[in-house]
Design a protein around this motif. Structure first.
Motif, short mmCIF file in Angstrom:
data_model
loop_
_atom_site.label_atom_id
_atom_site.label_comp_id
_atom_site.label_asym_id
_atom_site.label_seq_id
_atom_site.Cartn_x
_atom_site.Cartn_y
_atom_site.Cartn_z
N ILE A 110 0.85 -1.18 0.00
CA ILE A 110 0.00 0.00 0.00
C ILE A 110 0.89 1.24 0.00
O ILE A 110 1.67 1.44 0.93
CB ILE A 110 -0.91 0.01 1.25
CG1 ILE A 110 -1.77 -1.25 1.29
CG2 ILE A 110 -1.78 1.27 1.26
CD1 ILE A 110 -2.69 -1.33 2.49
N GLY A 111 0.80 2.04 -1.05
CA GLY A 111 1.62 3.25 -1.09
C GLY A 111 0.95 4.36 -0.31
O GLY A 111 -0.28 4.42 -0.25
N ASN A 125 5.46 -0.72 -6.45
CA ASN A 125 4.39 -1.34 -7.21
C ASN A 125 3.19 -1.69 -6.34
O ASN A 125 2.77 -2.85 -6.26
CB ASN A 125 4.95 -2.61 -7.88
CG ASN A 125 4.10 -3.02 -9.06
OD1 ASN A 125 3.25 -2.23 -9.51
ND2 ASN A 125 4.29 -4.24 -9.53
N PRO A 126 2.63 -0.70 -5.66
CA PRO A 126 1.57 -0.98 -4.69
C PRO A 126 0.25 -1.33 -5.36
O PRO A 126 0.02 -1.00 -6.52
CB PRO A 126 1.44 0.35 -3.94
CG PRO A 126 1.86 1.38 -4.93
CD PRO A 126 2.92 0.73 -5.77
N LYS A 127 -0.61 -2.00 -4.58
CA LYS A 127 -1.94 -2.36 -5.09
C LYS A 127 -2.90 -1.19 -4.92
O LYS A 127 -3.86 -1.06 -5.66
CB LYS A 127 -2.46 -3.56 -4.33
CG LYS A 127 -1.67 -4.81 -4.63
CD LYS A 127 -2.15 -5.99 -3.83
CE LYS A 127 -1.45 -7.25 -4.32
NZ LYS A 127 -1.31 -8.24 -3.24
N THR A 164 -5.71 1.97 -8.10
CA THR A 164 -6.72 2.09 -7.05
C THR A 164 -6.25 3.15 -6.06
O THR A 164 -5.12 3.09 -5.59
CB THR A 164 -6.88 0.75 -6.32
OG1 THR A 164 -7.02 -0.28 -7.30
CG2 THR A 164 -8.08 0.77 -5.40
N MET A 165 -7.10 4.12 -5.77
CA MET A 165 -6.65 5.24 -4.94
C MET A 165 -7.69 5.63 -3.90
O MET A 165 -8.88 5.65 -4.18
CB MET A 165 -6.34 6.47 -5.83
CG MET A 165 -5.16 6.27 -6.76
SD MET A 165 -5.05 7.42 -8.16
CE MET A 165 -4.99 8.99 -7.38
N ALA A 210 7.12 7.76 7.30
CA ALA A 210 7.35 7.48 5.89
C ALA A 210 8.09 6.16 5.71
O ALA A 210 7.78 5.37 4.82
CB ALA A 210 8.14 8.63 5.26
N ALA A 211 9.08 5.91 6.56
CA ALA A 211 9.83 4.66 6.47
C ALA A 211 8.91 3.47 6.72
O ALA A 211 8.94 2.47 6.01
CB ALA A 211 10.99 4.66 7.46
N LYS A 212 8.05 3.60 7.72
CA LYS A 212 7.08 2.54 8.00
C LYS A 212 6.17 2.32 6.80
O LYS A 212 5.85 1.19 6.45
CB LYS A 212 6.19 2.94 9.18
CG LYS A 212 6.76 2.65 10.55
CD LYS A 212 5.67 3.00 11.56
CE LYS A 212 6.10 2.71 12.98
NZ LYS A 212 5.08 3.22 13.92
N SER A 213 5.75 3.44 6.19
CA SER A 213 4.74 3.34 5.12
C SER A 213 5.27 2.60 3.90
O SER A 213 4.49 2.10 3.10
CB SER A 213 4.24 4.73 4.72
OG SER A 213 5.15 5.34 3.83
#
Lengths: 248, 297
Positions: free
Chosen positions: A86-87, A161-163, A195-196, B178-181
């Motif tokens: 997840i970005g 390359n997040p979903k 997907t956002m 941010a690092a966690k994310s």
């Protein structure tokens, strides 16, 4: 236009309190693959907390979070495994200040995905090019404008390359002249089928890009609908008052 | 960028920071030199004595340096984990459960250590450790030096722990989030973000601690370690030249400390990252730019 299969992200009855303050009071929502969901609401309504529950930066007190049908707020699931799919893009960019733009994008690839340096650099350069910043690869965050920093932050998230991509008020900290360049990148992403989930008060973006709009207030979802309709004919007084405020 | 056509040659030379520093050092040396020469002429001090005894002091200066380098390194190694406990212990305690069970006693021990070390005189610590070490390892050759190194290590660990705590706490919450994310584990976040950023923020206090420690090594004289102050006292009293001995010895301290602090400032400037740590004065931009190419080696 969109493949309507099982939801990419599903949130069921999620509650979260900080001390005595109940920030989320039973949230249910879902986003299907390729969909863009925009969340609006006054400050303190729980939007950011909801977003952070989705990638487990905040653990919900109760309720379930599903990613592609898998329950992720489960003691047996490592939150790191969830987060790398997840970005997330933050209001204040949060680029790593001691690393160049290129190294910011590479870090997750080398440390989390364990790619070797050359391959990571190739991907990172490609992602920087996608957000139009190939020439800023060697700049440090402090040498970039807010808009450029936010685009690097988007590239950093995309590199893995997040979903799903989560955006937490991505343009709120920007000078007006830089807002459009970030929104352009986001619009391009949406058109490519990403997907956002976007917390934002950019009405233009919501109307032109979002498939669905959620209005939150006081930790509950007050109204859900197609953005155009919700803006044009809000069903609740709270939504009407809120629209009046953000339109000034 | 300054327009080179507008400045005369001399003006440009004068504006070079390196030139100004050079003028400053030469000027200072001239004043000190004149003063010492005058004292030499009236017989208060003796250049001849200093010239014939500086090599005697050199080996004792090296002992002081050795004690400082070893104890600083030990302190550095211990202060990183202890600073971590100090910085992030309270957060883990608040989380409750297992984290609380582990963090609570650790935090109490490390905090107590830092407070006791920083709250008692270094000399008292040196005496205490000396008594304990020499009675435990009676008759081991050179044991007083090792007792001294142990005491200095114990002392500097307390101070460096607080320096690292401050450094780790100064790294923004957004950086950690941010690092966690992007899916980094806590250990990766520490190694790639918190530590490198924190270290940059504490370069100056760490250098200060090194300087203070080197001077504190003179306290080891009082537990019969043959270090620089011991050497100064030895030739001063044995040969009845106390003032010469102490002036000569002081030059050894300066000869080691001034280049070191200049080197730290230089490194800070050359390795500087825009937006992190000390701000760069405009006048020095030229100077830094000249050495920036070293950065790329």
């Amino acid at each position: 236009m969109i493949d309507r299969e099982k939801p990419m992200v599903e949130v069921r009855k999620v509650r979260k309190s900080f001390g005595d303050l109940e920030v989320l009071r039973g949230i249910d929502m879902q986003v299907k693959k390729g969909e863009v969901l925009v969340i609006v609401g006054p400050s303190g309504s729980g939007k950011s907390t909801l977003l952070r529950c989705i990638n487990l930066l905040i653990q919900p007190d109760s309720g379930d979070i599903f990613l592609e049908g898998v329950k992720v707020n489960d003691p047996d699931i490592r939150p790191e495994w969830v987060r790398q799919q997840i970005g997330m893009v933050f209001q204040s960019f949060n680029l790593f200040t001691h690393l160049t733009a290129l190294k910011n994008v590479m870090l997750g690839l080398t440390k989390v995905k364990r790619l070797d340096g050359l391959e990571a650099e190739k991907i990172a350069r490609y992602e920087l090019e996608r957000v139009g910043l190939a020439d800023k690869a060697d700049a440090y965050p402090a040498q970039l404008s807010g808009g450029q920093q936010q685009r690097v932050a988007i590239a950093r998230a995309l590199a893995l390359n997040p979903k799903v991509m989560l955006f937490d008020e991505p343009t709120s900290a920007l000078d007006p002249e830089f807002i459009h360049e970030v929104l352009d990148v986001m619009t391009k992403l949406a058109n490519e089928g990403m997907t956002m989930v976007v917390v934002s008060h950019e009405m233009g973006f919501a109307k032109s890009v979002a498939d669905e709009l959620i209005f939150m207030d006081n930790g509950v979802i007050v109204e859900v609908g197609v953005p155009e309709e919700v803006f044009a004919s809000p069903k609740t007084d709270r939504m009407r008052a809120f629209i009046g405020k953000i339109l000034g | 960028m300054r327009d080179p056509g507008r400045d005369s040659g001399w003006r440009r030379v004068w504006d070079e920071p390196l030139f100004k520093t050079g003028v400053g050092i030469v000027g200072l040396l001239a004043v000190v030199g004149l003063l010492l020469t005058a004292l030499n002429d009236i017989g208060e001090i003796s250049f001849d004595f200093m010239a014939s005894h500086w090599s005697f002091l050199l080996r004792y200066a090296l002992t002081s340096l050795e004690a400082t380098v070893i104890s600083f390194a030990v302190g550095f190694g211990l202060a990183i984990p202890m600073g971590l406990v100090r910085a992030f212990g309270p957060g883990m305690i608040r989380r409750g459960g297992l984290a609380r069970g582990v963090a609570s006693p650790l935090y109490a021990i490390v905090t107590g250590y830092a407070e006791v070390i920083r709250g008692t005189p270094a000399l008292v610590q040196i005496f205490l450790i000396q008594f304990w070490v020499t009675s435990t390892f009676q008759g081991v050759p050179g044991i007083s030096l090792w007792a001294g190194i142990a005491a200095l290590s114990v002392n500097t660990t307390g101070y460096q722990t607080e320096v690292f705590r401050a450094g780790f706490q100064s790294v923004g919450q957004g950086q950690i989030e941010a690092a966690k994310s992007i899916g980094m584990r806590p250990t990766q976040t520490f190694a790639s973000i918190t530590f490198p950023q924190g270290l940059r923020l504490i370069t100056l206090p760490l250098a200060n601690e090194w300087i203070a420690l080197f001077k504190a090594s003179s306290l080891l004289w009082l537990i019969a370690v043959q270090e620089l102050l011991w050497g100064m006292d030895y030739i001063g009293t044995k040969l009845n030249h106390p003032i010469d001995a102490f002036i000569l010895g002081s030059f050894f301290y300066l000869a080691i400390l001034i280049p070191l602090s200049r080197a730290v400032t230089f490194l800070e400037r050359v390795k500087r990252i825009p937006g992190l740590g000390v701000a760069e004065p405009q006048r020095r931009a030229l100077f830094a730019a000249r050495f920036a190419r070293l950065d790329r080696v």
